[in-house]
Design a protein around this motif. Sequence first.
Motif, PDB file in Angstrom:
ATOM      1  N   PRO A  72       0.822  -1.219   0.000  1.00  0.00           N
ATOM      2  CA  PRO A  72       0.000   0.000   0.000  1.00  0.00           C
ATOM      3  C   PRO A  72       0.849   1.259   0.000  1.00  0.00           C
ATOM      4  O   PRO A  72       1.930   1.312   0.583  1.00  0.00           O
ATOM      5  CB  PRO A  72      -0.796  -0.121   1.299  1.00  0.00           C
ATOM      6  N   GLY A  73       0.332   2.279  -0.671  1.00  0.00           N
ATOM      7  CA  GLY A  73       0.950   3.597  -0.641  1.00  0.00           C
ATOM      8  C   GLY A  73       0.413   4.394   0.532  1.00  0.00           C
ATOM      9  O   GLY A  73      -0.322   3.875   1.387  1.00  0.00           O
ATOM     10  N   PRO A  74       0.739   5.682   0.614  1.00  0.00           N
ATOM     11  CA  PRO A  74       0.246   6.522   1.703  1.00  0.00           C
ATOM     12  C   PRO A  74      -1.281   6.509   1.764  1.00  0.00           C
ATOM     13  O   PRO A  74      -1.954   6.656   0.742  1.00  0.00           O
ATOM     14  CB  PRO A  74       0.777   7.912   1.337  1.00  0.00           C
ATOM     15  N   PHE A 125     -15.338  -3.227  -9.292  1.00  0.00           N
ATOM     16  CA  PHE A 125     -15.846  -2.830 -10.600  1.00  0.00           C
ATOM     17  C   PHE A 125     -14.790  -2.076 -11.405  1.00  0.00           C
ATOM     18  O   PHE A 125     -14.578  -2.352 -12.582  1.00  0.00           O
ATOM     19  CB  PHE A 125     -17.108  -1.972 -10.456  1.00  0.00           C
ATOM     20  N   THR A 126     -14.145  -1.104 -10.778  1.00  0.00           N
ATOM     21  CA  THR A 126     -13.087  -0.356 -11.458  1.00  0.00           C
ATOM     22  C   THR A 126     -11.700  -0.762 -10.977  1.00  0.00           C
ATOM     23  O   THR A 126     -10.710  -0.494 -11.649  1.00  0.00           O
ATOM     24  CB  THR A 126     -13.261   1.156 -11.246  1.00  0.00           C
ATOM     25  N   HIS A 127     -11.640  -1.367  -9.801  1.00  0.00           N
ATOM     26  CA  HIS A 127     -10.386  -1.822  -9.203  1.00  0.00           C
ATOM     27  C   HIS A 127     -10.607  -3.216  -8.623  1.00  0.00           C
ATOM     28  O   HIS A 127     -11.743  -3.599  -8.313  1.00  0.00           O
ATOM     29  CB  HIS A 127      -9.922  -0.863  -8.093  1.00  0.00           C
ATOM     30  N   ASP A 128      -9.514  -3.968  -8.473  1.00  0.00           N
ATOM     31  CA  ASP A 128      -9.629  -5.343  -7.978  1.00  0.00           C
ATOM     32  C   ASP A 128     -10.394  -5.396  -6.666  1.00  0.00           C
ATOM     33  O   ASP A 128     -10.147  -4.616  -5.735  1.00  0.00           O
ATOM     34  CB  ASP A 128      -8.243  -5.954  -7.781  1.00  0.00           C
ATOM     35  N   GLY A 129     -11.316  -6.370  -6.597  1.00  0.00           N
ATOM     36  CA  GLY A 129     -12.167  -6.513  -5.435  1.00  0.00           C
ATOM     37  C   GLY A 129     -11.891  -7.767  -4.634  1.00  0.00           C
ATOM     38  O   GLY A 129     -10.788  -8.337  -4.673  1.00  0.00           O
ATOM     39  N   LEU A 172      -6.427  -3.973  -2.249  1.00  0.00           N
ATOM     40  CA  LEU A 172      -5.780  -2.723  -1.883  1.00  0.00           C
ATOM     41  C   LEU A 172      -6.844  -1.638  -1.791  1.00  0.00           C
ATOM     42  O   LEU A 172      -7.535  -1.358  -2.778  1.00  0.00           O
ATOM     43  CB  LEU A 172      -4.730  -2.349  -2.936  1.00  0.00           C
ATOM     44  N   VAL A 173      -7.003  -1.046  -0.604  1.00  0.00           N
ATOM     45  CA  VAL A 173      -8.058  -0.061  -0.378  1.00  0.00           C
ATOM     46  C   VAL A 173      -7.484   1.164   0.305  1.00  0.00           C
ATOM     47  O   VAL A 173      -6.398   1.117   0.901  1.00  0.00           O
ATOM     48  CB  VAL A 173      -9.197  -0.646   0.489  1.00  0.00           C
ATOM     49  N   HIS A 174      -8.199   2.258   0.225  1.00  0.00           N
ATOM     50  CA  HIS A 174      -7.871   3.407   1.060  1.00  0.00           C
ATOM     51  C   HIS A 174      -8.400   3.160   2.467  1.00  0.00           C
ATOM     52  O   HIS A 174      -9.443   2.515   2.647  1.00  0.00           O
ATOM     53  CB  HIS A 174      -8.469   4.689   0.486  1.00  0.00           C
ATOM     54  N   GLU A 175      -7.690   3.667   3.436  1.00  0.00           N
ATOM     55  CA  GLU A 175      -8.103   3.507   4.828  1.00  0.00           C
ATOM     56  C   GLU A 175      -9.517   4.034   5.046  1.00  0.00           C
ATOM     57  O   GLU A 175     -10.275   3.493   5.858  1.00  0.00           O
ATOM     58  CB  GLU A 175      -7.117   4.240   5.739  1.00  0.00           C
ATOM     59  N   THR A 176      -9.889   5.078   4.304  1.00  0.00           N
ATOM     60  CA  THR A 176     -11.188   5.715   4.513  1.00  0.00           C
ATOM     61  C   THR A 176     -12.363   4.833   4.122  1.00  0.00           C
ATOM     62  O   THR A 176     -13.482   5.057   4.609  1.00  0.00           O
ATOM     63  CB  THR A 176     -11.258   7.033   3.720  1.00  0.00           C
TER      64      THR A 176
END
Length: 335
Positions: A26-28, A110-114, A121-125
């Motif tokens: 993961p990035g920032p 749908f637009t990114h791997d699920g 890979l997800v954003h913390e939010t």
Amino acid sequence: MTRTALAPVFTGDGRIEFADRSYPDPGPGQLLLAVQANALCGTDRDQYFGGSGVVPGHEAAGTVLVAGEGTRVPAGTRGAVFLMDYCGECRSCLLGATNQCLAKRADMGFTHDGGYGPFELVHETNFFPISDDIEIGTATMLLDVMGTSSHALGRAALIRPDIESVYIAGAGPIGLGLAVMSRLRYGADVPVYISDIARWRLDFAESFGAIPVLADDVGAAGSPDIAFDSSGKGVARRAALDILGRRGALICVGHGETVTIDVSRDLIAPEHAILGSEYFRYDEMAGNLALLQANQELIGRVISHRFPVADIGEAFRLFLSGETGKVVVTQDAAS
């Protein structure tokens, strides 16, 4: 570090193959999850038959494997993934309406791997931590089953604070969620009618206290104060409007077909309302977690089948037969 692991690839025409997929650290502001469960959804049908360039799955739950720079959620945290990677800065987000974000970064699956893959890979939010008492497969109920349904009930409350009867068109997973959440919200004294063309689904809904009616006999539901359409079918929406009581509202939850209305007859004279209800707000998840903690056995029963990810093809074939509740695909947490 980039991980490579086998993930299901939806190639179209109902075929699912496994191929190597790369997952970067993961990035920032991001989290890398080891996915442990993902619930099947009717919305997956398009990817199942039409193919997908990303790994589908938008009802995922798992454990944080690696936390990116600047995040506050530590590795080892269990949780569920909110479908919409909302920006947090637009007018909608600042009002809490994260389901109406004006600058979404992604729709997970749908637009990114699920969540059908081993990692996500997800954003913390858009990651929601859960408590240790929630079984990880049951945590997926926080999403479409509870989240989408409870948001729709909230939309109904904008029109009718005095709901004494409910009608639900469609006894699929969202319809079942609406039936269960209606029971929890309104109590056992409020009749909840539900219709479908599939006898199995009606019998299953009845086991949760709903009153089954055949799709060609919706008049048996009387004149409900609120009608929910989870089927997405124009004929079901029309039938719901035809039986709706005065000052009632039709809440459209299922995407799909259209419906034709006569404004004078359908809206003005009876003072009806027709509302849309899209997914749910991230800030609604805390209340639903508390509800799940108090009713885990009941809500968990919405899951009728579980399959290991190796059998995802069989899971879809059974799910699309119309003789299941919610179906969950599970896998061991990858490392």
